[in-house]
Write a protein that holds these residues in place. Sequence first.
Motif, PDB file in Angstrom:
ATOM      1  N   SER A 140     -50.366 -66.769  75.627  1.00 52.91           N
ATOM      2  CA  SER A 140     -51.203 -65.581  75.416  1.00 52.91           C
ATOM      3  C   SER A 140     -50.516 -64.356  76.023  1.00 52.91           C
ATOM      4  O   SER A 140     -50.443 -63.303  75.396  1.00 52.91           O
ATOM      5  N   LEU A 141     -49.978 -64.500  77.235  1.00 56.80           N
ATOM      6  CA  LEU A 141     -49.333 -63.352  77.897  1.00 56.80           C
ATOM      7  C   LEU A 141     -48.120 -62.881  77.112  1.00 56.80           C
ATOM      8  O   LEU A 141     -47.884 -61.680  76.965  1.00 56.80           O
ATOM      9  N   MET A 142     -47.353 -63.863  76.616  1.00 62.53           N
ATOM     10  CA  MET A 142     -46.159 -63.537  75.836  1.00 62.53           C
ATOM     11  C   MET A 142     -46.523 -62.629  74.658  1.00 62.53           C
ATOM     12  O   MET A 142     -45.893 -61.595  74.408  1.00 62.53           O
ATOM     13  N   ALA A 143     -47.614 -62.986  73.954  1.00 63.95           N
ATOM     14  CA  ALA A 143     -48.013 -62.214  72.775  1.00 63.95           C
ATOM     15  C   ALA A 143     -48.643 -60.868  73.174  1.00 63.95           C
ATOM     16  O   ALA A 143     -48.397 -59.848  72.534  1.00 63.95           O
ATOM     17  N   PHE A 144     -49.449 -60.884  74.240  1.00 65.32           N
ATOM     18  CA  PHE A 144     -50.048 -59.615  74.703  1.00 65.32           C
ATOM     19  C   PHE A 144     -48.942 -58.593  75.020  1.00 65.32           C
ATOM     20  O   PHE A 144     -49.043 -57.425  74.668  1.00 65.32           O
ATOM     21  N   ALA A 145     -47.913 -59.077  75.723  1.00 67.39           N
ATOM     22  CA  ALA A 145     -46.845 -58.147  76.141  1.00 67.39           C
ATOM     23  C   ALA A 145     -46.115 -57.571  74.926  1.00 67.39           C
ATOM     24  O   ALA A 145     -45.753 -56.392  74.913  1.00 67.39           O
ATOM     25  N   ALA A 146     -45.927 -58.426  73.909  1.00 61.92           N
ATOM     26  CA  ALA A 146     -45.264 -57.931  72.691  1.00 61.92           C
ATOM     27  C   ALA A 146     -46.112 -56.838  72.040  1.00 61.92           C
ATOM     28  O   ALA A 146     -45.582 -55.886  71.467  1.00 61.92           O
ATOM     29  N   ALA A 147     -47.426 -56.966  72.164  1.00 58.89           N
ATOM     30  CA  ALA A 147     -48.342 -56.000  71.544  1.00 58.89           C
ATOM     31  C   ALA A 147     -48.693 -54.880  72.522  1.00 58.89           C
ATOM     32  O   ALA A 147     -49.821 -54.378  72.528  1.00 58.89           O
ATOM     33  N   GLN A 148     -47.734 -54.477  73.320  1.00 55.51           N
ATOM     34  CA  GLN A 148     -47.938 -53.438  74.348  1.00 55.51           C
ATOM     35  C   GLN A 148     -48.683 -52.222  73.779  1.00 55.51           C
ATOM     36  O   GLN A 148     -49.594 -51.691  74.402  1.00 55.51           O
ATOM     37  N   GLU A 149     -48.271 -51.784  72.569  1.00 56.21           N
ATOM     38  CA  GLU A 149     -48.865 -50.558  71.997  1.00 56.21           C
ATOM     39  C   GLU A 149     -50.358 -50.728  71.740  1.00 56.21           C
ATOM     40  O   GLU A 149     -51.107 -49.762  71.775  1.00 56.21           O
ATOM     41  N   TYR A 150     -50.764 -51.960  71.428  1.00 56.58           N
ATOM     42  CA  TYR A 150     -52.194 -52.187  71.198  1.00 56.58           C
ATOM     43  C   TYR A 150     -52.975 -51.877  72.482  1.00 56.58           C
ATOM     44  O   TYR A 150     -53.978 -51.172  72.470  1.00 56.58           O
ATOM     45  N   PHE A 151     -52.460 -52.391  73.587  1.00 60.10           N
ATOM     46  CA  PHE A 151     -53.154 -52.207  74.873  1.00 60.10           C
ATOM     47  C   PHE A 151     -53.050 -50.760  75.356  1.00 60.10           C
ATOM     48  O   PHE A 151     -53.886 -50.298  76.126  1.00 60.10           O
ATOM     49  N   ALA A 152     -51.995 -50.061  74.893  1.00 66.61           N
ATOM     50  CA  ALA A 152     -51.765 -48.686  75.361  1.00 66.61           C
ATOM     51  C   ALA A 152     -52.618 -47.664  74.607  1.00 66.61           C
ATOM     52  O   ALA A 152     -52.580 -46.478  74.949  1.00 66.61           O
ATOM     53  N   GLN A 153     -53.376 -48.094  73.615  1.00 62.79           N
ATOM     54  CA  GLN A 153     -54.056 -47.134  72.741  1.00 62.79           C
ATOM     55  C   GLN A 153     -54.945 -46.139  73.489  1.00 62.79           C
ATOM     56  O   GLN A 153     -54.934 -44.954  73.198  1.00 62.79           O
ATOM     57  N   ASN A 154     -55.710 -46.649  74.465  1.00 66.58           N
ATOM     58  CA  ASN A 154     -56.606 -45.739  75.191  1.00 66.58           C
ATOM     59  C   ASN A 154     -55.979 -45.174  76.455  1.00 66.58           C
ATOM     60  O   ASN A 154     -56.449 -44.177  76.992  1.00 66.58           O
ATOM     61  N   ASP A 155     -54.951 -45.875  76.956  1.00 70.58           N
ATOM     62  CA  ASP A 155     -54.327 -45.452  78.205  1.00 70.58           C
ATOM     63  C   ASP A 155     -52.943 -46.108  78.281  1.00 70.58           C
ATOM     64  O   ASP A 155     -52.847 -47.343  78.343  1.00 70.58           O
ATOM     65  N   PRO A 156     -51.884 -45.289  78.280  1.00 74.77           N
ATOM     66  CA  PRO A 156     -50.528 -45.880  78.267  1.00 74.77           C
ATOM     67  C   PRO A 156     -50.270 -46.805  79.457  1.00 74.77           C
ATOM     68  O   PRO A 156     -49.468 -47.734  79.368  1.00 74.77           O
ATOM     69  N   ARG A 157     -51.005 -46.577  80.564  1.00 76.44           N
ATOM     70  CA  ARG A 157     -50.814 -47.452  81.741  1.00 76.44           C
ATOM     71  C   ARG A 157     -51.116 -48.906  81.401  1.00 76.44           C
ATOM     72  O   ARG A 157     -50.481 -49.826  81.896  1.00 76.44           O
ATOM     73  N   PHE A 158     -52.142 -49.110  80.557  1.00 75.01           N
ATOM     74  CA  PHE A 158     -52.543 -50.485  80.262  1.00 75.01           C
ATOM     75  C   PHE A 158     -51.430 -51.226  79.506  1.00 75.01           C
ATOM     76  O   PHE A 158     -51.219 -52.419  79.715  1.00 75.01           O
ATOM     77  N   GLY A 159     -50.746 -50.498  78.631  1.00 69.94           N
ATOM     78  CA  GLY A 159     -49.602 -51.090  77.921  1.00 69.94           C
ATOM     79  C   GLY A 159     -48.506 -51.481  78.901  1.00 69.94           C
ATOM     80  O   GLY A 159     -47.928 -52.572  78.823  1.00 69.94           O
ATOM     81  N   GLU A 160     -48.210 -50.579  79.826  1.00 70.64           N
ATOM     82  CA  GLU A 160     -47.166 -50.893  80.832  1.00 70.64           C
ATOM     83  C   GLU A 160     -47.615 -52.058  81.711  1.00 70.64           C
ATOM     84  O   GLU A 160     -46.822 -52.928  82.054  1.00 70.64           O
ATOM     85  N   ASN A 161     -48.896 -52.046  82.069  1.00 66.93           N
ATOM     86  CA  ASN A 161     -49.406 -53.101  82.958  1.00 66.93           C
ATOM     87  C   ASN A 161     -49.222 -54.493  82.357  1.00 66.93           C
ATOM     88  O   ASN A 161     -48.836 -55.437  83.051  1.00 66.93           O
ATOM     89  N   ILE A 162     -49.512 -54.613  81.059  1.00 72.13           N
ATOM     90  CA  ILE A 162     -49.449 -55.960  80.468  1.00 72.13           C
ATOM     91  C   ILE A 162     -47.999 -56.442  80.415  1.00 72.13           C
ATOM     92  O   ILE A 162     -47.721 -57.614  80.667  1.00 72.13           O
TER      93      ILE A 162
END
Length: 500
Positions: A111-133
Amino acid sequence: MAARTGKEFIARLKAEPREVYIGGERVTDVTSHPAFKGIIASLAHLYDMQHDPEYRDELTYISPDTGERVGKAFMQPRSKDDLEQRGAAMRRWALYSHGMMGRTPDYLSSSLMAFAAAQEYFAQNDPRFGENIVNYYRKAREEDLCLTHTLINPQANRAKATHEQADPFLAARVKEERDDGIVIRGARMLATLGPISDEIEVFPSTVLKADPKDAPYTFGFVIPCSTPGLKFVCRESYDLNRPKHDHPLGSRFEEMDSVIVFDDVFVPWERVFLYGDPELANGAFGASNAVLHMAHQVIEKNIVKTEFILGLASLIIDTIGIEPFQHIHEKVTEIIIGLESMRALRLAAIHGAELDQWGMMTPARGPLDAARNLYPKLYPRFVEIIQQISASGLMAAPTLADIEAPWGEEFIKFFSAARAEPRDRIALFRLAWDTAVSSFGARQVLYERFFFGDPVRMAGALFNTYDRQPYMERVREFIQQGIDESLAEMGKEEGAATAS
Ligand SMILES: Cc1cc2nc3c(=O)[nH]c(=O)nc-3n(C[C@H](O)[C@H](O)[C@H](O)COP(=O)(O)OP(=O)(O)OC[C@H]3O[C@@H](n4cnc5c(N)ncnc54)[C@H](O)[C@@H]3O)c2cc1C
């Protein structure tokens, strides 16, 4: 640090005490508690396998960051060969427990491997979240962390939305937002392997309503299991600390499920990946394709598990000489068909894999959706078959203490079998019992029914998302063709009648 050894896994558990409750007792050191002894030894064995020259290349790969060997499930697949490699590693670990451990660490590493690849998805509301993952994925990979996860809110009243429950802090929710992070209060339903994991992935269940009122319940983060205020309330252990002969599965592979209580747990922002946006949170597993990489681990595990059931059923049949009977053939054939179906779905998932929008080679959704909807029906049936072919043999299975007792010799001959010595027959039926009757065996059935989600709602999701349009169109065309041809024939007949 890179791929860990079993010793290193245990040392970290010891060094990071967590708040665990079981049987009316507060556990201070999980590594020495009898409830977790068997499963910790099994997990340690899996970690040791990463260093065994026989399995090292299969189970690990070279970290792109450090050049050191790290666990294969962290590998981001760019080709079908990468997917095959990930699958081979998953299968290798599954073979150790014959598929009876669902939560080998590769499940959540995927799950983590795929979340990290989808960094931009997590960054949509806040770029920090993309970096965090991405940062967290790298940390987990380099430290070879073992994760648990918790997605589901407590079961108090399923007819109401989370925010409509009588107690607003029943389900875990944000109690306070601070400059340095958030404070969580409330509970989550379940975390398998919770008390003996390094860290816990707290993600939203995919069935949150996209209602703004559910926003305080919407977050995705990972924190250490030793975080202050985080409590693990365990069910009773199915590892009864009996000899492996008596409880061959429960004594080794009891993964433990726990309810998670957040007693004002502080989560620093750098560990937060999703926050306050139910729609984004609902989509995270799907949009990142984490669900498919996790489903890949599940199908590899379930193929191994089905092979085990086929071996067990066949050995029982052979041992007590029931191979002449036709219904026995039919039942074994059911297992074979289940096995071959799962294998075919795995092949189809890899064959149909494509690069996703994040650049990851991703197994095809259709076959994996079919597999995750199929196995909750197959496994309970397999267990029923073991019961049906074993009958009272499941009860005529004394313990090692009975066999070794001074009077054991007197009775042992009554446990003779068509093709096994009495002692071997007893050991076989102890295994059949632990698969099909014991609390460990019953929990396996429940696990396969539910762990990947409610089968009813999973079927509903497939119904709603599967593209059935082309097939409806084809049937429509066929009907229209029939109408057209019939009308044309009628016209011809009318014409012929008029002419005559
Ligand atoms: C052994 C085991 C281990 C697990 N491990 C984990 C874990 O490690 N981490 C984790 O996060 N979760 C875990 N789970 C939880 C699992 O994800 C859930 O069991 C599953 O998603 C179903 O949710 P529920 O148990 O809350 O059932 P509920 O949602 O409470 O459902 C109960 C019943 O009501 C029906 N129902 C409820 N709502 C609806 C609806 N809207 N429409 C139709 N029918 C409905 C269901 O079909 C079901 O029959 C585990 C479960 C089990 C049994």
